[in-house]
Write an enzyme that holds these catalytic residues in place. Structure first.
Site, mmCIF file in Angstrom:
data_model
loop_
_atom_site.group_PDB
_atom_site.id
_atom_site.type_symbol
_atom_site.label_atom_id
_atom_site.label_comp_id
_atom_site.label_asym_id
_atom_site.label_seq_id
_atom_site.Cartn_x
_atom_site.Cartn_y
_atom_site.Cartn_z
ATOM 1 N N PRO A 9 -16.299 -52.236 -44.130
ATOM 2 C CA PRO A 9 -17.492 -52.832 -44.726
ATOM 3 C C PRO A 9 -18.782 -52.603 -43.940
ATOM 4 C CG PRO A 9 -15.972 -54.527 -43.937
ATOM 5 C CD PRO A 9 -15.244 -53.223 -43.896
ATOM 6 N N ASN A 10 -19.815 -52.322 -44.683
ATOM 7 C CA ASN A 10 -21.195 -52.176 -44.189
ATOM 8 C C ASN A 10 -21.455 -50.868 -43.443
ATOM 9 O OD1 ASN A 10 -22.049 -54.806 -45.154
ATOM 10 N ND2 ASN A 10 -20.703 -55.631 -43.574
ATOM 11 N N ARG A 17 -28.824 -50.197 -41.181
ATOM 12 C CA ARG A 17 -28.239 -51.359 -40.522
ATOM 13 C C ARG A 17 -28.434 -51.306 -39.010
ATOM 14 N NH1 ARG A 17 -21.722 -52.054 -39.809
ATOM 15 N NH2 ARG A 17 -21.844 -54.201 -39.094
ATOM 16 N N TYR A 22 -26.330 -49.220 -34.090
ATOM 17 C CA TYR A 22 -25.480 -48.233 -34.760
ATOM 18 C C TYR A 22 -26.123 -46.853 -34.913
ATOM 19 C CZ TYR A 22 -22.746 -52.394 -35.798
ATOM 20 O OH TYR A 22 -22.008 -53.550 -35.678
ATOM 21 N N ASN A 73 -12.231 -47.035 -38.770
ATOM 22 C CA ASN A 73 -13.174 -48.018 -38.242
ATOM 23 C C ASN A 73 -13.104 -49.196 -39.201
ATOM 24 O OD1 ASN A 73 -15.253 -49.641 -37.432
ATOM 25 N ND2 ASN A 73 -16.729 -47.982 -37.134
ATOM 26 N N ALA A 76 -15.879 -55.153 -39.572
ATOM 27 C CA ALA A 76 -15.628 -56.581 -39.298
ATOM 28 C C ALA A 76 -14.167 -56.973 -39.535
ATOM 29 C CB ALA A 76 -16.557 -57.444 -40.137
ATOM 30 N N GLU A 97 -7.979 -46.337 -33.850
ATOM 31 C CA GLU A 97 -9.097 -47.214 -34.236
ATOM 32 C C GLU A 97 -10.366 -46.770 -33.508
ATOM 33 O OE1 GLU A 97 -8.405 -51.431 -34.690
ATOM 34 O OE2 GLU A 97 -10.096 -51.869 -33.391
ATOM 35 N N HIS A 99 -14.746 -47.540 -32.927
ATOM 36 C CA HIS A 99 -15.947 -48.349 -33.125
ATOM 37 C C HIS A 99 -17.138 -47.588 -32.572
ATOM 38 C CE1 HIS A 99 -13.637 -51.713 -34.459
ATOM 39 N NE2 HIS A 99 -12.780 -51.451 -33.482
ATOM 40 N N ARG A 106 -20.111 -57.084 -26.727
ATOM 41 C CA ARG A 106 -20.975 -57.743 -27.720
ATOM 42 C C ARG A 106 -20.587 -59.221 -27.874
ATOM 43 N NH1 ARG A 106 -21.511 -54.285 -32.967
ATOM 44 N NH2 ARG A 106 -23.182 -55.819 -33.284
HETATM 45 C C1 DQA Z 1 -18.091 -51.855 -35.640
HETATM 46 C C2 DQA Z 1 -18.115 -53.124 -34.798
HETATM 47 C C3 DQA Z 1 -17.766 -54.346 -35.616
HETATM 48 O O1 DQA Z 1 -17.798 -55.518 -34.824
HETATM 49 C C4 DQA Z 1 -18.740 -54.520 -36.761
HETATM 50 O O2 DQA Z 1 -18.355 -55.598 -37.587
HETATM 51 C C5 DQA Z 1 -18.933 -53.265 -37.553
HETATM 52 C C6 DQA Z 1 -19.003 -51.994 -36.856
HETATM 53 C C7 DQA Z 1 -18.554 -50.607 -34.857
HETATM 54 O O3 DQA Z 1 -18.291 -49.515 -35.325
HETATM 55 O O4 DQA Z 1 -19.174 -50.738 -33.795
HETATM 56 O O5 DQA Z 1 -19.146 -53.326 -38.757
HETATM 57 O O6 DQA Z 1 -16.776 -51.620 -36.079
#
Ligand code: DQA
Length: 146
Positions: A9-10, A17, A22, A73, A76, A97, A99, A106
């Protein structure tokens, strides 16, 4: 070699964003940069992004037997989705995984991943390069296990 890259998501909002966290590249920029790198290594990539937990789980169940590995990835969902943990564990395909940000540096709620333990390993904090490092890692893992 065929690898699926799943973004949660997002992550479709990359570029808009929180660019200080990011980066300024869009999701499409990210995919095309990964593609250029993968092409050099003769890796075929299938991209999938969804804001929905169900959609991601359905995608894993649909795709797992037709790819050699999956980079995810979970965004959240990383921090609370036991359903995604179980989905990763349900299939024999190796997962890594990733990020973009360093989730360990964080807010407290981001310091825990409930999905990483279902994966071979996790990479966090290298910006867009987290995906490139993961691609190298999964390539080596798969090549060494043939
Ligand atoms: C994320 C880190 C997560 O905490 C966050 O909710 C994201 C992006 C990252 O790629 O740094 O949406 O996965």
């Amino acid at each position: 070699m065929k690898i699926a890259i799943i973004n949660g998501p997002n992550l479709n909002m990359l570029g808009i964003r929180e660019p200080d966290i990011y980066g300024s590249n869009s999701y499409d920029d990210l995919c095309s940069n990964i593609c250029s790198y993968a092409r050099k290594k003769e890796i075929e990539i299938i991209f999938f992004q969804s804001n929905g937990e169900k959609e991601i789980i359905d995608f894993i169940q649909d795709i797992y037997s037709s790819v050699d590995g999956i980079i995810i990835n979970p965004a959240a969902f990383t921090h609370y989705s036991y359903a995604l943990h179980d989905a990763i564990k349900s299939v024999p395909t190796p997962f890594i995984e990733v990020h973009i940000s360093n989730i360990h540096a964080r807010e407290g709620f981001r310091n825990t991943s409930v999905t990483a333990s279902a994966c071979i390993g996790s990479i966090s904090g290298f910006g867009e390069d987290s995906y490139i490092v993961a691609l190298d890692a999964i390539y080596r893992h798969i090549s060494n296990n043939i």
